[in-house]
Scaffold this motif. Structure first.
Motif, short mmCIF file in Angstrom:
data_model
loop_
_atom_site.label_atom_id
_atom_site.label_comp_id
_atom_site.label_asym_id
_atom_site.label_seq_id
_atom_site.Cartn_x
_atom_site.Cartn_y
_atom_site.Cartn_z
N ASP A 119 -7.26 9.21 -7.29
CA ASP A 119 -5.80 9.18 -7.40
C ASP A 119 -5.17 10.46 -6.85
N THR A 122 -5.11 10.26 -3.12
CA THR A 122 -4.08 9.31 -2.70
C THR A 122 -2.69 9.95 -2.75
N ARG A 123 -2.41 10.68 -3.82
CA ARG A 123 -1.10 11.32 -3.97
C ARG A 123 -0.89 12.39 -2.90
N CYS A 124 -1.91 13.19 -2.65
CA CYS A 124 -1.78 14.24 -1.62
C CYS A 124 -1.54 13.61 -0.25
N ARG A 127 2.11 12.27 -0.01
CA ARG A 127 3.11 13.32 0.15
C ARG A 127 3.15 13.84 1.58
N GLU A 368 -4.57 4.74 1.95
CA GLU A 368 -3.16 5.11 1.89
C GLU A 368 -2.55 5.12 3.29
#
Length: 479
Positions: A119, A122-124, A127, A368
């Protein structure tokens, strides 16, 4: 009547226009000759005519093939590229308690629940992509897009807090400078690297690292350990790996569409990743110094003190049907552990400490990217990927027509061909300069003249890392 002047002008024009066809290949060949002449030919490269691929891993994993830097001329070059702090870089630490502590710390920092790490990656990725591509079509260089992703990710692992923009910039600048120097596309800029060193020194001194750092390392060495292991090697290798993987998907529409249609198919994505690593291994040559005699089994003996160079591309090209073809489906019936396939090294000789983590993170980032974009690129694809993988990111909700996509690929291919001609010439100049400069500085050799293999001073104080030299080619590329 054609005059001599006209003929010469025509010839010069023809050579200029055809340069993308012949110049890059000629420059690469010349670079190899220059490097071989400068570094000498004392090293033994495997596999070779005497020691074939079937003996490759046995020799690579031999207990006596464990020396890291001491005694090899190549070490001066690698220390030069990895400065500052190459003497405490995990890859170059000699065996012993100091290495054991460093390796244990690295494993602890990289550990964590798979779901949380997935997770976070994925977030990095989300962004950074939101910053990099906002329109329908964006031309990017995939390695440049991926670097801030992994700068953020590894910052959060080391400091266990969100990565501020300034820290991300410092980490990215440092990693880009290291990898550009390694590929000889630019000379190294030590001041750029020193800015990250100063930042990390302040954080370590303030006690901001929530991990127990190796007790045998001084505060100076702890700073360089963090910089070299996490904010140099980890960021560079993950960015390179993702650039190769995404460029493969940009150039193989059928594979990309299969993955897009089945985004949760772990087996298919694993096959694509294994095939990418097989064709484009992140490591070119790993050099080791023998600490004792090795008998390959052919009646000969490799004496202690020999420099062994293990060629990943040559080894990966053996034992496969049609090895030059990109075919992920070959892994449906082929197990990586049974094939000539060592993308993360061999278990018996310090494999990559992130060998379990890296595939997990790459799956998260790839999914992603594919969730947001279609990828198109027609550029060349080589293991060294010096062009940083030019590619079009096309919004999935506003795709290009097949004709427009074909035209875009052709335009990128033509642009890359002309860039490659100029880039190859610069690589020859920068590479030759850095090899000579590294030999002049003798960083590894000088270090071991004053320190034992565990970093303890012999008769002189610590040898400082090399400072930036006045490279005659630098003005051509310095920003």
């Amino acid at each position: 009547m054609v005059t001599r002047k006209t003929a010469l002008a025509s010839l010069a024009g023809a050579l200029t226009l055809s340069a993308p066809l012949w110049l890059p290949r000629s420059v690469v060949a010349l670079r190899m000759k220059v490097f071989a002449a400068v570094n000498g030919d004392d090293a033994l490269t495997f596999p070779n005519e005497t020691v074939g691929p079937d003996s490759f891993q046995r020799i690579y994993g031999h207990p006596a093939a464990g020396g890291r830097s001491k005694g090899a001329a190549l070490s001066d070059l690698f220390w030069y590229w990895l400065s500052p702090g190459a003497d405490v870089h995990q890859e170059h630490l000699e065996a012993g308690e100091r290495y054991d502590q460093v390796a244990r710390t690295t494993r602890e920092i990289l550990a964590g629940p798979s779901a949380e790490l997935y997770d976070a990656a994925t977030r990095c990725t989300a962004r950074v992509l939101a910053e990099a591509a906002r329109g329908r079509v964006t031309l990017v260089r995939l390695r440049d897009v991926m670097m801030p992703v992994w700068a953020e990710f590894f910052y959060t692992l080391v400091f266990e807090e969100p990565c501020p923009p300034e820290a991300r910039r410092l980490i990215t600048d440092n990693a880009r400078d290291v990898v550009d120097a390694l590929k000889c596309t630019r000379p190294r800029h030590m001041r750029r690297r020193a800015r990250l060193t100063r930042y990390l020194r302040q954080r370590v001194a303030a006690g901001d690292v929530p991990h127990e750092l190796p007790a045998l390392l001084s505060e100076r060495d702890r700073v360089y350990y963090l910089q070299g292991t996490f904010f140099n090697t980890a960021v560079v290798q993950m960015s390179e790996a993702m650039a190769h993987l995404l460029l493969v998907l940009a150039q193989h529409r059928d594979i990309r569409e299969r993955l897009t249609a089945a985004p949760d198919d772990d087996r298919l994505l694993a096959n694509v990743m294994d095939e990418t690593f097989r064709l484009y291994p992140l490591f070119g040559v790993a050099h080791r110094i023998t600490t004792g005699d090795i008998e390959p089994g052919d009646g000969t003996t490799i004496p202690a003190g020999s420099v062994l160079c293990f060629s990943y591309p040559d080894y990966h090209a053996t034992g496969h049907t049609d090895p030059g073809a990109f075919d992920p489906d070959r892994w449906n019936t082929l197990s990586p552990k049974d094939a000539h396939h060592i993308p993360f090294g061999v278990a018996a000789n310090r494999p990559c400490p992130a060998w379990r983590l890296s595939p997990l993170l790459m799956r998260a980032a790839t999914r992603e990217v594919l969730r947001r974009y279609t990828l198109e690129s027609g550029v060349s694809h080589t293991r060294s990927i010096p062009h940083r993988a030019p590619c079009l990111l096309i919004a999935r909700d506003r795709p290009l027509s097949p004709r427009a996509a074909l035209a875009a690929r052709a335009a990128l291919r033509l642009r890359d061909a002309f860039e490659d001609a100029g880039r190859g010439t610069l690589q020859l100049g920068f590479g030759t300069w850095m090899v000579l400069d590294a030999r002049r500085k003798r960083q590894a050799a000088a270090y071991f003249e004053t320190h034992d293999t565990q970093g303890r001073p012999r008769t002189a104080p610590d040898v400082p890392d090399g400072t930036e030299s006045r490279c005659p080619y630098a003005a051509a590329r310095r920003p």
